[in-house]
Design an enzyme around this catalytic site. Sequence first.
Site, PDB file in Angstrom:
ATOM      1  N   GLU A 278       0.832  -1.201   0.000  1.00 57.66           N
ATOM      2  CA  GLU A 278       0.000   0.000   0.000  1.00 57.66           C
ATOM      3  C   GLU A 278       0.874   1.262   0.000  1.00 57.66           C
ATOM      4  OE1 GLU A 278      -2.847   0.145   3.243  1.00 57.66           O
ATOM      5  OE2 GLU A 278      -4.449   0.731   1.897  1.00 57.66           O
ATOM      6  N   HIS A 299       6.097 -27.495  -0.560  1.00 52.86           N
ATOM      7  CA  HIS A 299       5.413 -28.600  -1.239  1.00 52.86           C
ATOM      8  C   HIS A 299       4.392 -28.083  -2.238  1.00 52.86           C
ATOM      9  CE1 HIS A 299       7.032 -31.748   1.520  1.00 52.86           C
ATOM     10  NE2 HIS A 299       7.219 -30.669   2.264  1.00 52.86           N
ATOM     11  N   LYS A 414     -14.028   1.217  -4.202  1.00 50.43           N
ATOM     12  CA  LYS A 414     -15.071   1.637  -3.256  1.00 50.43           C
ATOM     13  C   LYS A 414     -16.168   2.413  -3.984  1.00 50.43           C
ATOM     14  CE  LYS A 414     -12.104   2.018   0.813  1.00 50.43           C
ATOM     15  NZ  LYS A 414     -11.455   2.959   1.716  1.00 50.43           N
TER      16      LYS A 414
HETATM   17  O1  PA5 Z   1      -3.261   1.890   5.924  1.00 47.39           O
HETATM   18  C1  PA5 Z   1      -4.391   2.361   5.834  1.00 47.39           C
HETATM   19  O2  PA5 Z   1      -4.611   3.579   5.976  1.00 47.39           O
HETATM   20  C2  PA5 Z   1      -5.611   1.478   5.573  1.00 47.39           C
HETATM   21  O3  PA5 Z   1      -5.250   0.148   5.384  1.00 47.39           O
HETATM   22  C3  PA5 Z   1      -6.586   1.555   6.744  1.00 47.39           C
HETATM   23  O4  PA5 Z   1      -5.952   1.118   7.909  1.00 47.39           O
HETATM   24  C4  PA5 Z   1      -7.838   0.715   6.484  1.00 47.39           C
HETATM   25  O5  PA5 Z   1      -8.423   1.056   5.270  1.00 47.39           O
HETATM   26  C5  PA5 Z   1      -8.850   0.907   7.612  1.00 47.39           C
HETATM   27  O6  PA5 Z   1      -9.223   2.250   7.721  1.00 47.39           O
HETATM   28  P1  PA5 Z   1     -10.022   2.802   8.974  1.00 47.39           P
HETATM   29  O7  PA5 Z   1      -9.131   2.662  10.167  1.00 47.39           O
HETATM   30  O8  PA5 Z   1     -10.337   4.211   8.658  1.00 47.39           O
HETATM   31  O9  PA5 Z   1     -11.243   1.943   9.124  1.00 47.39           O
END
Ligand code: PA5
Length: 424
Positions: A278, A299, A414
């Site tokens: 990410e 395996h 989304k």
């Molecule tokens: O790294 C990030 O920002 C994302 O992976 C968030 O942690 C994830 O989308 C969850 O978001 P939130 O804490 O707003 O529910």
Amino acid sequence: MLKLNLDHVLMDVEWEKYQPRVSELHHQLLSKTGKGNDYLGWLDWPYEYDKQEFERIKKAAIKIREQAQVLLVCGIGGSYLGSKAAVEMINGHFKQDSLELIFVGNTFSSTEIVRVLDYIQDKEVAINVISKSGSTTETAIAFRIFRQFVEEKYGIEESINRIYVTTDKERGLLRPLVKERGYESFIIPDDIGGRFSVITAVGLLPIAAAGINIDKMMKGFVDGRNEFSKENITENPAYQYALMRRLLQEQGKDVELFVTYESHLSFISEWLKQLDGESEGKEGKGLFPASVTNSTDLHSMGQFVQEGTKLLFETVITTKNPLADMKFPVDATNADGMSYLENKSLHWVNQQAMLGTLEAHTVEGNVPNILIELEDNSAYTFGYMVYFFFMALAMTAYYLDVNPFDQPGVEVYKKNMFKRLGKE
Ligand code: PA5
């Protein structure tokens, strides 16, 4: 506590050659002048964390352990991966504990949600809902369902005593609910993004509730932060790892395969896949992080690593002193032909599998291997390791010239999903 071994990367590196660029990026990072600099709160958190809140986390953890048999940890992405990785690394999969943690709110799977509801029917339950935005759909769906379960089981007043909210200080959608109901709440700082938030209440409350010593973990954060912030690349293993990732990608290795030899470490790989994928997967750039858990995956995926397309390198995470060990038993009949291992420790056997695989993959398979050896699976080592990977990720992403701290790409699906769901 953590050793980096670059003896098997199948290349020689003159570190000094890269020092000027590393120094430039190091200063951008530490002076907070680089890309995404409004999300660098994690850098000084080990020195500047809220000490009062930290004490409150410990008290809440004790209370949860007294009041519940199951703690539902409701969150997704950065709001659960780090704590699950820590709890599994430090406690293992089969710790007999009075409190069971179940991670919910990280899936739309109806089967999983309904099965958890069935499972907790007759159990004492508490909830820690974790969401910075408060609007993440998976988490919001699960929280409504499990909140109603707790309200019906205990009544509104007692439910308030069993729900703990970790969210943004002001803006998050969970804040109005906290104010209205009076839930105990903890803060996710504005300048710490989800995938860096295991060091805050996001990680620390579930981890402490699992009976883990978070004072020791915090000490690990501090020592890791100090150790891996050295400018000189020859003295900083995190920066060496960061640079090595870039050099390997320049050689066409577009996939980093995280490898563990302990199934209770496999969630470390899941946490790393988010941290790295990410953070650097943007603008058509970045390594694709993948993972295997050996020896089971030897395996299956072992064939590809040995002889398949030469697109990957491996980052192997091992433990010097495992959580548990035993000697292989004696059997005078030797009916199974296994007596050659009698009295050898199982961990030693695992290490030989790792060394044999290392030789096979590097010497015959020509697949570069980076080795990261953890001293043990303690809370302190987890904390220390977290800063190894944080500092490495920041350096490696800056080296790639991307902003490691945003994630614009995750909004696209989304938008489509909300249209289909009929969300305004
Ligand atoms: O790294 C990030 O920002 C994302 O992976 C968030 O942690 C994830 O989308 C969850 O978001 P939130 O804490 O707003 O529910």
